[in-house]
Design an enzyme around this catalytic site. Structure first.
Site, PDB file in Angstrom:
ATOM      1  N   ILE A 154       8.188  52.903   9.263  1.00 47.64           N
ATOM      2  CA  ILE A 154       9.637  52.938   9.334  1.00 47.64           C
ATOM      3  C   ILE A 154      10.022  53.969  10.386  1.00 47.64           C
ATOM      4  O   ILE A 154       9.217  54.825  10.753  1.00 47.64           O
ATOM      5  CB  ILE A 154      10.292  53.257   7.969  1.00 47.64           C
ATOM      6  CG1 ILE A 154       9.762  54.570   7.399  1.00 47.64           C
ATOM      7  CG2 ILE A 154      10.080  52.113   6.998  1.00 47.64           C
ATOM      8  CD1 ILE A 154      10.386  54.941   6.043  1.00 47.64           C
ATOM      9  N   ASP A 155      11.241  53.889  10.883  1.00 50.89           N
ATOM     10  CA  ASP A 155      11.668  54.754  11.967  1.00 50.89           C
ATOM     11  C   ASP A 155      11.707  56.217  11.552  1.00 50.89           C
ATOM     12  O   ASP A 155      11.832  56.544  10.370  1.00 50.89           O
ATOM     13  CB  ASP A 155      13.059  54.338  12.459  1.00 50.89           C
ATOM     14  CG  ASP A 155      13.089  52.939  13.042  1.00 50.89           C
ATOM     15  OD1 ASP A 155      12.041  52.497  13.535  1.00 50.89           O
ATOM     16  OD2 ASP A 155      14.157  52.298  12.986  1.00 50.89           O
ATOM     17  N   LYS A 156      11.654  57.081  12.548  1.00 53.00           N
ATOM     18  CA  LYS A 156      11.659  58.530  12.322  1.00 53.00           C
ATOM     19  C   LYS A 156      12.807  58.954  11.413  1.00 53.00           C
ATOM     20  O   LYS A 156      12.608  59.705  10.453  1.00 53.00           O
ATOM     21  CB  LYS A 156      11.765  59.257  13.666  1.00 53.00           C
ATOM     22  CG  LYS A 156      11.981  60.758  13.550  1.00 53.00           C
ATOM     23  CD  LYS A 156      12.207  61.393  14.911  1.00 53.00           C
ATOM     24  CE  LYS A 156      12.543  62.871  14.774  1.00 53.00           C
ATOM     25  NZ  LYS A 156      12.810  63.511  16.089  1.00 53.00           N
ATOM     26  N   ARG A 163      18.753  47.757  11.900  1.00 56.52           N
ATOM     27  CA  ARG A 163      19.696  48.436  12.786  1.00 56.52           C
ATOM     28  C   ARG A 163      20.287  47.474  13.815  1.00 56.52           C
ATOM     29  O   ARG A 163      21.498  47.448  14.043  1.00 56.52           O
ATOM     30  CB  ARG A 163      18.997  49.608  13.476  1.00 56.52           C
ATOM     31  CG  ARG A 163      18.478  50.641  12.499  1.00 56.52           C
ATOM     32  CD  ARG A 163      17.491  51.609  13.130  1.00 56.52           C
ATOM     33  NE  ARG A 163      18.132  52.492  14.109  1.00 56.52           N
ATOM     34  CZ  ARG A 163      17.471  53.359  14.849  1.00 56.52           C
ATOM     35  NH1 ARG A 163      16.144  53.443  14.755  1.00 56.52           N
ATOM     36  NH2 ARG A 163      18.121  54.133  15.693  1.00 56.52           N
TER      37      ARG A 163
END
Length: 355
Positions: A165-167, A268
């Protein structure tokens, strides 16, 4: 390595496939390759690469040019070369030695489940999942290799990693501890048999109580740090996101998202595509006031919300998969982190006060 208008893959290599001898490159390099789109207007190659390579500074790019490590259509170029439509641009950026990438670090991990085959981690926002250009330490993998020995490598040489998953997204990740678990879990993600639910706060009042977003996702044609939706399927890969409204606050909406596919930035970019960018998602413009009034008090209220939640409002809340050994279906749930809870509560109070 594939090269097209929308996708690129950074690699770690000695570049013998570029006709370079191994002994001429004593350190590893990260290399990137892009094909400029048909609508590309002439642009200096250093600026072109800064737009497309995350965390690449102008100094690094210009140094690469001085060292003869920027190629356009196979020919080394200077930093003032102007990229044109259909140019194939390649760059080598110095990478720390491979061992440095995986230095074990005593990073606390929030482990919600563990057995001999796997573990489930609740990742905090702000933690990068794996080392990459500009992020060589402090990642989840640096912590994993400290706490666990002999984790299996995936095809990208990232120990234990099955998905990511993204930062600045918080939430649940499953990590493989054995080769068998790695293979089994990877196949589940590939065949879309896992279950994942995300909670998101988005700009705007979503019209329908639930719905499905379909549209290929690929690298943005002009800004390589962003992904984009290609509804006609001309670029990218198929992506499907289901959503359901949980609570409405007027100018923002709290929703749950269920993933069928797992593309980069999927939630997103899908939500931005339908006009409901994630709240405070800087990369996709959600850190601006996209809905609401022009009153100074409202602006101050939104800025206060940004301070409380200094990242995109996205949390990987649930995760379900079949255990690779017992074949029992395991389901995990996680609390919303404090920053998201605080932001949601602010909007809840704002709605009550303005009804």
């Amino acid at each position: 390595m594939k090269e097209d208008d929308t996708n690129y893959t950074p690699e770690l290599d000695y570049f013998d496939d570029w006709g370079l001898e191994e002994e001429t490159l004593p350190t590893l390099y990260e290399h990137y390759a892009f094909t400029a789109g048909k609508g590309q207007e002439p642009l200096r190659v250093d600026k072109f690469l800064m737009n497309f390579v995350e965390n690449a500074t102008r100094n690094k790019v210009q140094q690469a040019a001085k060292e003869g490590n920027i190629f356009v259509n196979g020919v080394p170029v200077k930093s003032n070369y102007r990229v044109k439509a259909n140019d194939v641009v390649k760059v080598l950026l110095p990478h720390p030695p491979h061992n440095d990438l995986l230095v074990p670090e005593n990073i606390p991990l929030n482990i919600v489940y563990e057995d001999d085959s796997l573990l489930v981690v609740n990742k905090p926002a702000g933690m990068v999942v794996h080392p990459g250009h500009g992020n060589y330490s402090g990642t989840l993998i640096n912590g994993l290799v400290y706490h666990f020995e002999h984790l299996p490598n995936n095809s990208s040489n990232r120990p234990g990693l099955v998905h990511r998953i993204d930062k600045d997204t918080s939430g649940l990740l499953v990590v493989a501890k054995t080769e068998e678990a790695m293979l089994h879990l990877t196949q589940q993600f590939f065949h879309k048999t896992t279950q994942r639910q995300y909670i998101a706060l988005v700009w705007g009042n979503i019209e329908n109580d639930e719905g499905t977003i379909r549209g290929h996702i690929g690298r943005h044609l002009k800004d390589r740090l962003q992904m984009a939706v290609f509804p006609d399927g001309s670029h990218g890969k198929e992506a499907v996101t289901h959503y359901k409204v949980l609570e409405r606050f007027g100018y923002v909406t709290l929703i749950a998202c269920q993933l069928e596919t797992g593309r980069t930035h999927q939630i997103r970019v899908h939500l931005k595509h339908i006009g409901h960018t994630l709240f405070n998602d800087e990369r996709y413009g959600g850190d601006k006031i996209l809905k609401g009034t022009t009153f100074a008090k409202y602006k101050q209220f939104v800025e206060n919300c940004f301070e409380v939640l200094p990242r995109q409002a996205l949390h990987a809340k649930t995760l379900g998969f079949e255990h690779p050994v017992t074949h029992q279906f395991l389901s995990f749930d996680s609390e919303l982190p404090q920053d998201m809870q605080a932001c949601i509560e602010k909007w809840r109070s704002y709605k009550t006060a303005n009804q």
